[in-house]
Design a protein around this motif. Structure first.
Motif, mmCIF file in Angstrom:
data_model
loop_
_atom_site.group_PDB
_atom_site.id
_atom_site.type_symbol
_atom_site.label_atom_id
_atom_site.label_comp_id
_atom_site.label_asym_id
_atom_site.label_seq_id
_atom_site.Cartn_x
_atom_site.Cartn_y
_atom_site.Cartn_z
ATOM 1 N N ASN A 6 -30.828 -3.012 -2.318
ATOM 2 C CA ASN A 6 -29.991 -3.734 -0.792
ATOM 3 C C ASN A 6 -28.863 -3.083 -0.412
ATOM 4 N N ALA A 7 -28.950 -1.834 0.446
ATOM 5 C CA ALA A 7 -27.742 -0.585 0.475
ATOM 6 C C ALA A 7 -26.562 -1.493 1.791
ATOM 7 N N GLY A 8 -27.171 -2.277 2.819
ATOM 8 C CA GLY A 8 -26.229 -2.497 3.051
ATOM 9 C C GLY A 8 -26.144 -1.883 4.404
ATOM 10 N N PRO A 9 -25.309 -2.895 5.850
ATOM 11 C CA PRO A 9 -25.321 -1.992 6.750
ATOM 12 C C PRO A 9 -24.007 -1.532 7.023
ATOM 13 N N TRP A 10 -23.347 -0.700 6.592
ATOM 14 C CA TRP A 10 -21.855 -0.038 6.802
ATOM 15 C C TRP A 10 -21.891 1.098 6.817
ATOM 16 N N LEU A 11 -22.880 2.018 6.130
ATOM 17 C CA LEU A 11 -22.882 3.268 6.285
ATOM 18 C C LEU A 11 -24.676 3.721 6.330
ATOM 19 N N ALA A 12 -24.590 5.330 6.378
ATOM 20 C CA ALA A 12 -26.027 5.763 6.377
ATOM 21 C C ALA A 12 -26.022 6.204 4.881
#
Length: 373
Positions: A6-12
């Motif tokens: 889960n890398a998150g929604p902030w950056l590609a």
């Protein structure tokens, strides 16, 4: 093994320019897949990293939205995490979740009761005392340095499986460039990174400095000026913008000291690899130090203040220099020629390669699965 990262929604992933956590994930995933791990990546749709599956709510990274008031943006991380939770509820083939989303990740995952979770701590652990002071014991965590974990609240240390140092793909490559005269300070422009100290030192010494990194997602003074023409824009009061305008810009002469914004791709690699040294005049206890290990891997001596994780990464006098004051830092800047670039590269290959990081995480995954957390 199938792992949801889960890398998150902030950056590609990988990010087009600045992006610390996303660069770590982009380094880790290929090494895990080489070892037979199936990876489900939770990020944004514009991510180009090769994975077995991609989960996304947003088409593009939402990083610039963070400059808006909290009540306008608080749903972003939650919408992303709700998509992750829905996926975990709908399927039974995910063996483990490796989470990199600050607070929202462990808060939701601990309540979900799904697969075992390893949560990586990338940031200052003093930021959320109420949450970390009563951290949910059902989730295991790891730090990115021993100094970071030493400052953690007791409940967080109890959930910790230890530290895993950040890695860089450069440690497995041979990226070289003819050395120039310039020094570089790489990273988001903010008071914690201390770009004003680097600029002040280089101006006094008459040494060229390149400040590479965004200011609130903006990469040039013209971009900032476009926004700041609106007197009601939230960026007027943002601490990073105030820091840049009040403390850094006074040293920017476009000749000796330059700010070039975020630099990506081959241009970034060349800028870094051709520097005579990388400066880290950090004004806080840096937890991870991605830019430090990148400098080592490129054969560029790190010169920084003796804080946070830097004493764990830099061997003073052998792979770089550490100082206890700005004055001492300036003295070491003039002695970077004493450091052997190949010694820096060897250190990076042995300690900060993607393979080393992946093997360490596989060990932690095994511990988490065996513990039943």
């Amino acid at each position: 093994m199938k792992v949801l990262i889960n890398a998150g929604p902030w950056l590609a992933v990988p990010p087009p320019g600045y992006g610390g956590i996303e660069n770590v994930v982009a380094t880790l995933v290929p090494a895990l897949r080489e070892r037979g791990v199936n990876v489900v990546l939770a990020s944004v749709a514009s991510s180009t990293l090769e994975a077995d599956e991609l989960l996304a709510v947003y088409d593009e990274g939402q990083f610039t939205e963070l400059q808006k008031p909290y009540n306008q943006v608080m749903g972003i991380a939650h919408a992303h995490q709700a998509r992750v939770a829905a996926e975990l509820r709908a399927r039974d083939d995910i063996d483990l979740v490796h989470d990199h989303v600050e607070v929202v990740g462990p808060a939701v995952l601990s309540a979900l009761g799904g697969p075992p979770v390893l949560h990586t701590l990338h940031w200052d652990l003093h930021k959320h005392p109420a949450f970390y002071g009563a951290f949910p014991g059902a989730i295991a965590v790891n730090g990115v340095s021993e100094s970071q974990l030493a400052r953690a609240p007791e409940a967080l240390r109890a959930a910790s499986l230890g530290a895993v140092y950040l890695a860089t793909p450069f440690a497995g490559q041979d990226v070289r460039a003819e050395q120039g005269e310039h020094l570089v300070v790489m990273g988001r422009v903010c008071g914690l990174k201390g770009q004003h100290v680097a600029a002040r030192i280089c101006q006094k010494l008459g040494l060229p400095l390149v400040v590479a990194g965004p200011v609130c997602g903006r990469n040039s003074q013209a971009e900032l000026d476009d926004v700041l023409q609106d007197p009601y824009h939230a960026l007027h009061s943002h601490p990073d913008v105030r820091y840049h305008l009040d403390q850094v810009s006074r040293y920017l002469d476009g000749d000796l000291v330059k700010w070039v914004g975020a630099v990506g791709g081959q241009a970034r690699d060349h800028l870094y690899a051709s520097a005579r040294a990388a400066l880290f005049p950090i004004q806080w206890d840096e937890p991870g130090g991605t830019a430090v290990v990148e400098a080592l891997a490129l054969g560029v001596p790190p010169v920084g203040l003796r804080r946070g994780c830097l004493p764990e990464i830099v061997d003073h006098g052998r792979t770089g220099f550490l100082a206890d004051s700005e004055e001492e830092l300036a003295e070491w800047v003039t002695r970077t020629g004493e450091i052997d670039p190949d010694e820096c590269r060897r250190e990076a290959r042995s300690r900060f390669s993607p393979a080393v990081m992946a093997d360490r995480y596989l060990d932690l995954y095994d511990q988490v699965l065996r513990s039943g957390r």
